[in-house]
Design an enzyme around this catalytic site. Structure first.
Site, PDB file in Angstrom:
ATOM      1  N   ASP A 146      61.026  44.640 -49.774  1.00 13.25           N
ATOM      2  CA  ASP A 146      60.310  44.306 -48.546  1.00 13.25           C
ATOM      3  C   ASP A 146      59.037  43.529 -48.861  1.00 13.25           C
ATOM      4  OD1 ASP A 146      62.203  45.635 -47.086  1.00 13.25           O
ATOM      5  OD2 ASP A 146      60.999  47.458 -46.812  1.00 13.25           O
ATOM      6  N   ARG A 147      58.626  42.710 -47.906  1.00 15.47           N
ATOM      7  CA  ARG A 147      57.452  41.851 -48.094  1.00 15.47           C
ATOM      8  C   ARG A 147      56.229  42.631 -48.563  1.00 15.47           C
ATOM      9  NH1 ARG A 147      55.718  37.024 -44.118  1.00 15.47           N
ATOM     10  NH2 ARG A 147      54.130  36.106 -45.448  1.00 15.47           N
TER      11      ARG A 147
END
Length: 315
Positions: A146-147
């Site tokens: 995830d970012r």
């Protein structure tokens, strides 16, 4: 008529999958029809859609030119940032340390400032990636993070490596360990949490319950507390199953949300959750082909900000 020679990065693919990647204007239904009519052949012989291609095979397509427009190759990655934190690299794979806040892949808004684009640029500059010589393959990421989570991401330099890595990840033969900072002091220093996870797609959240529920997916999360201070805990987490937001939701469900993860109950606000994929173990139990030499090897991030900040007591 057009002929395409299969190279090592095309080998191992099915005929239909390769043709869909290579030709932009060949409709899927038309492709199957022309294979049946023997207007698409491999090595001048009749082929089937599921036939696996080998290095050196030649596909002949006896079709009008307007059906055989090749997909345009985009070199946007040449504008990607050059900065790349490399933990390990060989002729087949590259292990990179992704920063928190960095995208792995394009998200519909950002296409260039991504880890995969930087990896392509790096390999292009080294002369290891020559897009003009490739029919269908581009260097790819085997896993994603995830970012707002940082840590180790595996890049595949060739098709065979990507295929093997994808299978090993699916079969859970690559162990990933995370570090996180949570709120509160744990009663148990180590445990395996078991629960059932359900998704709320509208809120982009998940919920974990201790009892089985309809549509719930079993999730198992192993944790070990490494250190604590000021009602905060440094925790190592191993995913025994791989579910959406599993670490965040599972620890929150027992009263220990990740620090700064307001979405799952942190009292410190809604910032980047303190989560880092800091260690990777290749634990093959089946044949790994050209990647067998990696079996048993372990790699760790040398610059994990969560660990450094916790050690310095700056949270």
């Amino acid at each position: 008529m057009k002929s395409v020679t299969i190279n090592s990065n095309d080998a191992g693919q099915r005929v239909d999958k390769f043709l869909q990647k290579h030709f932009a204007s060949l409709p899927k239904s038309m492709m199957f029809k022309q294979i049946r009519k023997k207007n698409i052949k491999v090595n001048r012989k009749r082929c089937t859609p599921e036939q696996v291609l080998c290095d050196g095979d030649v596909i002949d397509l006896y079709l009008p030119d307007d059906m055989l427009a090749e997909k345009k190759k985009h070199f946007d990655f040449l504008s990607a940032p050059k900065e790349l934190s490399i933990i390990y690299e060989d002729e087949n794979i590259i292990l990179m340390d992704k920063k928190q806040g960095e995208l792995c892949h394009p998200d519909g808004k950002e296409y260039v400032n991504t880890l995969v684009a930087s990896m392509k640029r790096y390999l292009y500059d080294k002369g290891e990636y020559k897009p003009d010589e490739e029919n269908s393959f581009t260097p790819s990421l085997a896993n994603r993070i995830d970012r707002n989570t940082g840590g180790i991401v595996i890049g595949a330099k060739n098709y065979q490596s990507l295929k093997i890595l994808n299978q090993k990840i699916k079969d859970r033969e690559i162990d990933k360990l995370y570090l996180t900072v949570t709120e509160g002091v744990f009663d148990k220093k180590s445990d395996v949490l078991v629960g059932w996870l359900t998704k709320d797609t509208k809120k982009n959240m998940v919920k974990i319950t201790t009892k089985e529920v309809p549509d719930g997916k079993l999730c198992r999360t192993k944790y070990t507390v490494l250190d604590s201070y000021n009602d905060l805990s440094l925790v190592e987490v191993e995913l025994l199953t791989g579910r959406t937001h599993q670490i965040r939701a599972h620890l929150a469900s027992i009263g220990h949300p990740l620090l700064n993860d307001g979405k799952y109950g942190s009292h410190h606000g809604r910032f980047k959750q303190e989560l880092y994929s800091y260690k990777l173990k290749f634990n093959f139990t089946t044949d790994a082909g050209i990647l067998e030499y990696l079996n048993g090897r372990e790699f760790e991030s040398s610059d994990c900000p969560i660990l450094e900040k916790f050690r310095k007591r700056v949270y």
